[in-house]
Design a protein around this motif. Structure first.
Motif, PDB file in Angstrom:
ATOM      1  N   GLY A   1       3.638  58.674  16.392  1.00  0.00           N
ATOM      2  CA  GLY A   1       2.798  59.809  16.759  1.00  0.00           C
ATOM      3  C   GLY A   1       2.940  60.199  18.214  1.00  0.00           C
ATOM      4  O   GLY A   1       2.901  61.387  18.559  1.00  0.00           O
ATOM      5  N   SER A   2       3.141  59.218  19.104  1.00  0.00           N
ATOM      6  CA  SER A   2       3.284  59.528  20.521  1.00  0.00           C
ATOM      7  C   SER A   2       4.634  60.152  20.839  1.00  0.00           C
ATOM      8  O   SER A   2       4.777  60.850  21.850  1.00  0.00           O
TER       9      SER A   2
ATOM     10  N   PHE B   1       2.547  45.654  32.619  1.00  0.00           N
ATOM     11  CA  PHE B   1       3.917  45.461  33.105  1.00  0.00           C
ATOM     12  C   PHE B   1       4.921  46.195  32.223  1.00  0.00           C
ATOM     13  O   PHE B   1       5.849  46.858  32.708  1.00  0.00           O
ATOM     14  N   ILE B   2       4.748  46.112  30.901  1.00  0.00           N
ATOM     15  CA  ILE B   2       5.654  46.789  29.976  1.00  0.00           C
ATOM     16  C   ILE B   2       5.546  48.300  30.129  1.00  0.00           C
ATOM     17  O   ILE B   2       6.556  49.016  30.115  1.00  0.00           O
ATOM     18  N   LEU B   3       4.323  48.806  30.277  1.00  0.00           N
ATOM     19  CA  LEU B   3       4.120  50.251  30.452  1.00  0.00           C
ATOM     20  C   LEU B   3       4.847  50.754  31.696  1.00  0.00           C
ATOM     21  O   LEU B   3       5.600  51.738  31.632  1.00  0.00           O
ATOM     22  N   ALA B   4       4.629  50.079  32.826  1.00  0.00           N
ATOM     23  CA  ALA B   4       5.284  50.502  34.063  1.00  0.00           C
ATOM     24  C   ALA B   4       6.792  50.375  33.966  1.00  0.00           C
ATOM     25  O   ALA B   4       7.541  51.226  34.473  1.00  0.00           O
TER      26      ALA B   4
ATOM     27  N   GLY C   1       7.075  54.846  28.248  1.00  0.00           N
ATOM     28  CA  GLY C   1       6.356  53.622  28.584  1.00  0.00           C
ATOM     29  C   GLY C   1       5.387  53.218  27.491  1.00  0.00           C
ATOM     30  O   GLY C   1       5.324  52.049  27.091  1.00  0.00           O
ATOM     31  N   PHE C   2       4.649  54.198  26.955  1.00  0.00           N
ATOM     32  CA  PHE C   2       3.709  53.877  25.881  1.00  0.00           C
ATOM     33  C   PHE C   2       4.434  53.498  24.596  1.00  0.00           C
ATOM     34  O   PHE C   2       3.949  52.685  23.817  1.00  0.00           O
TER      35      PHE C   2
ATOM     36  N   LEU D   1       5.487  49.286  20.725  1.00  0.00           N
ATOM     37  CA  LEU D   1       6.486  48.442  20.069  1.00  0.00           C
ATOM     38  C   LEU D   1       6.169  46.969  20.300  1.00  0.00           C
ATOM     39  O   LEU D   1       6.243  46.151  19.372  1.00  0.00           O
ATOM     40  N   TYR D   2       5.795  46.626  21.530  1.00  0.00           N
ATOM     41  CA  TYR D   2       5.413  45.248  21.841  1.00  0.00           C
ATOM     42  C   TYR D   2       4.204  44.822  21.003  1.00  0.00           C
ATOM     43  O   TYR D   2       4.180  43.724  20.431  1.00  0.00           O
TER      44      TYR D   2
END
Length: 503
Positions: free
Chosen positions: A350-351, A416-419, A466-467, A472-473
């Motif tokens: 969706g994103s 951290f994953i987002l950035a 990033g999102f 996914l994570y």
């Protein structure tokens, strides 16, 4: 027919429910005001993470200790102190003029909130011991706790829309005054004459282990993960955790009795507790940023959109209990986790849609919330019901600690994953910019801030990337934990499983 609860019982229940409402709201309402805090208090991305982490780490550090303190010095006394301290900390949060003061006040709020949570459980267990009144009391407590967590986003967004961010915290001052008065007049004092000594060694080793790990994850990109400072914090975290394990092994009355992990149903439930908090709950901290900066919703609309994510958690528990009784928790808990994963993958789709909106996020949000609702109640019932009554409090403490520790760590991991996902897109889209400038832009975009000099489409696509990484994570992580949980439950034949007690 005589009423189920006496008048005094109703007063006690109101006090406990108001306390659990405050605790839940301070977890779920604050994420919706993070974009406002960034602008008003000039907070950066990592500071916004610590606004949440300070609360969860502090809660974790007192969960196992407060039960012993309350048993020894009086449950009513500690309950009253924790309510008063929570109200005072909320006042400091509301009056904070900078983000450092807010983070410090949030830590104090977490300490008192964790104490308040454990005390209300002890008070309810002592006050309501008969089957019918006990069921009614715990049923209402569960509903109110769910309302606090489920409606927190819209409460936070609504307060910001009609007033200011300060009232997201200041409203708890009024709640605390009412809860204190109710507890003072209604709750009877009770103690455990056989209460043991406080496990100071366990407290003083577990808390630094969690804090140093979270600090390493959040500050690693700035310090450099291979830098002496980052490595020192990581080594301190590992050393503290090893010391914690040793302390609990040699203690006569440890706050963590690791022998309960030999019970497969208990271990499987703890896996479920951790899994919910590596996926569903930490993502709720960041989802408002996507709705606000990625989809262009204001604070109130963001709160409404988040209801799709949280409301199913209130609707599904009755169904989850029936399914758990019919199919066993060893099936329902992993199945609920798998459904959360499906929701995360649908949210990722969706994103990434061409015209992404709250509608494209709706299916995944609803399914993830339904999965959480299916998982949460069986996890709690199984973790406490698979051990003997005299160990139920300790089991509940381990369950809550697993939730809060995994939540604190994964708030940092998801940040951290987002950035990193934002930075990866910027590197590909803007190869001529130097690394320092790219890192600066990545942190600004990940926090939902404007990126001066950067085309809007580049910034939006970077945030979406990033999102996408975060979702996914969350999806893969919760599926892995579901598989581990299923394996743990199945490690012993079903007929030997201890059936969870729901009393």
């Amino acid at each position: 027919m005589a009423p189920v609860l006496t008048r005094r019982g109703i007063v006690v229940l109101f006090a406990a429910c108001l306390a659990c409402l405050m605790f839940g709201l301070e977890i779920s309402s604050v994420p919706t005001v993070l974009p406002t805090l960034e602008q008003v208090l000039d907070a950066d991305f990592r500071q916004l993470q610590w606004v949440m982490n300070a609360y969860t780490i502090a809660v974790t550090s007192v969960l196992m200790a407060v039960g012993t303190i309350a048993d020894r010095y009086g449950r009513k006394r500690v309950f009253l102190v924790s309510i008063a301290a929570f109200g005072l900390a909320s006042l400091i949060c509301g009056l904070a003029g900078n983000v450092s003061t807010l983070i410090a006040a949030r830590f104090l709020q977490g300490l008192s909130g964790g104490a308040m949570l454990i005390c209300q459980l002890a008070v309810l267990s002592h006050e309501f011991q008969e089957g019918r009144e006990r069921a009614v009391a715990w049923g209402w407590w569960g509903v109110i706790f769910g309302i606090g967590l489920g409606f927190g986003p819209i409460v936070g967004g609504g307060i910001v829309a009609v007033s200011s961010w300060q009232w997201v915290f200041l409203i708890h001052v009024a709640f605390a005054i009412v809860a204190f008065a109710l507890a003072l007049t209604g709750v009877h004092e009770s103690k455990d004459p056989h209460a043991g000594r406080l496990d100071l060694a366990g407290i003083l080793t577990l808390s630094p282990a969690v804090f140093c790990l979270v600090f390493t994850i959040t500050q690693g990109p700035e310090l450099g993960f291979a830098s002496p400072a980052a490595l020192a914090f990581l080594c301190l975290s590992i050393a503290s955790f090893v010391a914690f394990l040793i302390a609990e092994r040699v203690s006569e009355r440890p706050m963590f009795d690791f022998s309960v992990f030999r019970i497969r149903s208990f271990s499987g439930a703890i896996v479920g507790s951790a899994a919910m908090n590596i996926s569903y709950w930490p993502f709720m901290i960041y989802l408002p940023i996507w709705f606000h900066a990625g989809l262009g919703l204001d604070s109130f609309a963001t709160g409404l959109a988040l209801l799709a994510y949280t409301l199913p958690t209130l609707v599904m528990p009755p169904l989850a209990e029936r399914l758990s009784l019919r199919y066993r928790p060893g099936v329902i808990i992993p199945a609920g986790l798998a459904i959360i994963g499906i929701g995360f993958f649908l949210m990722r789709w969706g994103s990434a849609a061409t015209h992404a909106s709250w509608l494209t996020m709706l299916p995944g949000s609803l399914i993830a919330g339904a999965g959480l609702g299916i998982t949460n109640t069986p996890v709690t019932n199984t973790s406490t019901g698979s051990v003997s009554r005299n160990r139920a409090g300790m089991a509940s403490g381990i369950d809550m600690s697993a939730r809060m520790i995994s939540l604190a760590v994964n708030i940092a991991v998801m940040g951290f994953i987002l950035a990193s996902g934002v930075l990866a897109h910027l590197i590909a889209a803007l190869p001529d910019l130097d690394g320092a400038r790219l890192n600066q832009l990545a942190e600004a975009i990940a926090a939902g801030n404007p990126a001066p000099g950067l085309p809007d489409k580049v910034a939006h696509d970077a945030l979406a990337n990033g999102f996408g990484w975060v979702m996914l994570y969350g999806g893969i992580g919760v599926w892995i934990m579901a598989a581990i949980g299923f394996a743990v439950f199945k490690a012993r034949p079903a007929r030997q499983e201890a059936a969870p007690r729901l009393d």
